[in-house]
Motif scaffolding. Sequence first.
Motif, mmCIF file in Angstrom:
data_model
loop_
_atom_site.group_PDB
_atom_site.id
_atom_site.type_symbol
_atom_site.label_atom_id
_atom_site.label_comp_id
_atom_site.label_asym_id
_atom_site.label_seq_id
_atom_site.Cartn_x
_atom_site.Cartn_y
_atom_site.Cartn_z
ATOM 1 N N ILE A 190 0.836 -1.197 0.000
ATOM 2 C CA ILE A 190 0.000 0.000 0.000
ATOM 3 C C ILE A 190 0.872 1.249 0.000
ATOM 4 O O ILE A 190 0.607 2.210 -0.729
ATOM 5 C CB ILE A 190 -0.948 -0.020 1.212
ATOM 6 C CG1 ILE A 190 -2.012 -1.105 1.016
ATOM 7 C CG2 ILE A 190 -1.605 1.352 1.410
ATOM 8 C CD1 ILE A 190 -2.891 -1.336 2.220
ATOM 9 N N ARG A 191 1.930 1.245 0.799
ATOM 10 C CA ARG A 191 2.822 2.406 0.839
ATOM 11 C C ARG A 191 3.442 2.677 -0.527
ATOM 12 O O ARG A 191 3.466 3.823 -1.003
ATOM 13 C CB ARG A 191 3.929 2.177 1.869
ATOM 14 C CG ARG A 191 4.912 3.355 1.984
ATOM 15 C CD ARG A 191 6.003 3.087 2.989
ATOM 16 N NE ARG A 191 6.860 1.985 2.587
ATOM 17 C CZ ARG A 191 6.955 0.827 3.233
ATOM 18 N NH1 ARG A 191 6.230 0.621 4.325
ATOM 19 N NH2 ARG A 191 7.762 -0.127 2.810
ATOM 20 N N GLU A 192 3.931 1.622 -1.189
ATOM 21 C CA GLU A 192 4.587 1.806 -2.480
ATOM 22 C C GLU A 192 3.596 2.223 -3.561
ATOM 23 O O GLU A 192 3.921 3.013 -4.455
ATOM 24 C CB GLU A 192 5.323 0.528 -2.894
ATOM 25 C CG GLU A 192 6.439 0.104 -1.954
ATOM 26 C CD GLU A 192 7.485 1.180 -1.739
ATOM 27 O OE1 GLU A 192 7.645 2.056 -2.609
ATOM 28 O OE2 GLU A 192 8.151 1.148 -0.692
ATOM 29 N N LEU A 193 2.363 1.719 -3.506
ATOM 30 C CA LEU A 193 1.346 2.124 -4.484
ATOM 31 C C LEU A 193 0.949 3.584 -4.284
ATOM 32 O O LEU A 193 0.806 4.339 -5.254
ATOM 33 C CB LEU A 193 0.116 1.227 -4.377
ATOM 34 C CG LEU A 193 0.256 -0.192 -4.935
ATOM 35 C CD1 LEU A 193 -0.968 -1.024 -4.582
ATOM 36 C CD2 LEU A 193 0.465 -0.167 -6.442
ATOM 37 N N ILE A 194 0.772 3.992 -3.033
ATOM 38 C CA ILE A 194 0.446 5.390 -2.759
ATOM 39 C C ILE A 194 1.556 6.300 -3.272
ATOM 40 O O ILE A 194 1.297 7.312 -3.944
ATOM 41 C CB ILE A 194 0.220 5.611 -1.252
ATOM 42 C CG1 ILE A 194 -1.098 4.982 -0.808
ATOM 43 C CG2 ILE A 194 0.224 7.110 -0.917
ATOM 44 C CD1 ILE A 194 -1.340 5.056 0.688
ATOM 45 N N ASP A 195 2.804 5.959 -2.959
ATOM 46 C CA ASP A 195 3.928 6.782 -3.405
ATOM 47 C C ASP A 195 3.976 6.866 -4.926
ATOM 48 O O ASP A 195 4.237 7.935 -5.497
ATOM 49 C CB ASP A 195 5.243 6.224 -2.873
ATOM 50 C CG ASP A 195 5.435 6.494 -1.387
ATOM 51 O OD1 ASP A 195 4.647 7.274 -0.827
ATOM 52 O OD2 ASP A 195 6.367 5.920 -0.787
#
Length: 223
Positions: free
Chosen positions: A56-61
């Motif tokens: 989720i963190r990498e997709l948001i970024d």
Amino acid sequence: MADNNNNAEAVLVRLDETARNEAQSVLFHAYREEPTFQYLFDHRKPGYSQRVRATIRELIDLYLELNQDAIGVMVDETLVAVAFVGEPELRLNLADQLGWRVRMVLTAGFSSTRRYLEYHRRIRDLLPQRQAHQLPLMGVNPKYQHKGYGRMLLQAVERLCEETPRGSGLVLDTGNSRYLPFYESEGFRSLGKIRLGDFEDHVLFREVLADEDQSSEPRQQQS
């Protein structure tokens, strides 16, 4: 996710990088128990929560780096629901995002990254020929579900899409069949299914008309 009329305290906001941590928390709690994420990131093995959080963190970024729209619902200054919207022209192929792939392998692991890339490819294969907005991430904090915030957020996404007439509609997917009546009530129809282990992930499409009502615009989030 039934709608109600008690949303007087809820406010639609546009999100930017200052909301990254709050958005990540909302989506983590929304997706952690979802069948699709449990399959893709193997909830039976240790470190499942870490893999979900990293993804989720990498997709948001990635979506923030690509300047894609993000909107949310705030209740009493708390972000309770979040949606990231991919532009029609994006047609994002995650396999081409080298930096994202490297970060995913380092944080979520090689196996989870490979499985997620294959899942994303199969979704892309089902997309309509005409360009459409995509909704890769949308979630409501479980503590705030069944209060109408999910419907409020989705309808705001639909209005956002209506402002971009070059798109033919909106595509989303869900591995939780109990959400299907909700999406069908918003005019979504099936584009197909993706078999994931012993269940199916549903890929859905809703036509968006540019001349529909465009009231209740999200306000800019205040830092």
